[in-house]
Motif scaffolding. Structure first.
Motif, PDB file in Angstrom:
ATOM      1  N   GLN A  61      -5.000  -7.539  -3.620  1.00 47.37           N
ATOM      2  CA  GLN A  61      -5.705  -6.752  -2.562  1.00 47.37           C
ATOM      3  C   GLN A  61      -7.386  -7.051  -2.570  1.00 47.37           C
ATOM      4  N   ILE A  73      -0.768   3.534   6.558  1.00 47.72           N
ATOM      5  CA  ILE A  73      -1.398   3.642   5.278  1.00 47.72           C
ATOM      6  C   ILE A  73      -1.705   4.865   4.967  1.00 47.72           C
ATOM      7  N   ARG A 130       0.859  -1.091   0.122  1.00 48.86           N
ATOM      8  CA  ARG A 130       0.107   0.228  -0.071  1.00 48.86           C
ATOM      9  C   ARG A 130       0.883   1.169   0.147  1.00 48.86           C
TER      10      ARG A 130
END
Length: 184
Positions: free
Chosen positions: A161, A150, A137
């Motif tokens: 994902q 994140i 991410r």
């Protein structure tokens, strides 16, 4: 946007994808052992979720080998390609399988790209739906590059994902909003 889906990084027939390991060095990045099994599973998952009249934005890295590009025609829906760093073939190779091809695309107020947009540019939109990072991410530094969190302005829709299945745009927006709520 009912009947609109997103996905990235199908990597059809890419041998490396069935060999790559996660950073732990133990877990496979993708659960298949052959490219044939991977391709068939991706197509089956896709067609289970996407109807022929739906629209799917493929956010890059469709296939590494030119010979694998036509596999996308076995997938349901009207397809739009946002080219990725591995989509290196001529437009004539892609146009038989896609309704349109872009470098980036604005959908509602989200920017759809393969590689995440620069942090100074993402503020122009509600957020950035992207691929390229596979199981990783976009992270926001907390004063240093270690101990990051994140970055809620980004949502990665690489196949790893999204359970190897295109995600409905509305569901992606819900995930995006949830990760933003948790940062408030």
């Amino acid at each position: 946007m009912k009947n609109t889906f997103l996905c990235a990084d199908t990597h059809f027939s890419h041998r490396g994808m069935v060999r790559y390991m996660r950073p732990d060095g133990v877990t496979k990045q993708r659960p298949w052992y052959t490219i044939e099994d991977m391709d068939e599973a991706l197509i089956e998952n896709w067609n289970r979720s996407v109807n022929p009249k739906d629209t799917v934005f493929v956010l890059g890295d469709l296939a590494i080998n030119r010979s694998a590009v036509p596999l996308i025609s076995r997938c349901n829906g009207r397809k739009v390609l946002v080219k990725g760093n591995h989509d290196n073939f001529g437009l004539r190779d892609y146009f038989p399988h896609f309704e349109d091809i872009h470098a980036a695309y604005r959908l509602e107020n989200f920017i759809l790209t393969h590689i995440p947009v620069h942090v100074d540019s993402v503020q122009r939109w509600t957020g950035n739906f992207h691929g390229h990072l596979h199981e990783e991410r976009v992270m926001r530094p907390n004063g240093e590059w270690q101990g990051r969190e994140i970055d809620p302005r980004y949502l990665c829709v690489s196949m790893e994902q999204i359970d190897y299945t295109p995600i409905a745009f509305d569901d992606a927006v819900i995930l995006f909003n949830k990760q933003n709520e948790s940062k408030e």
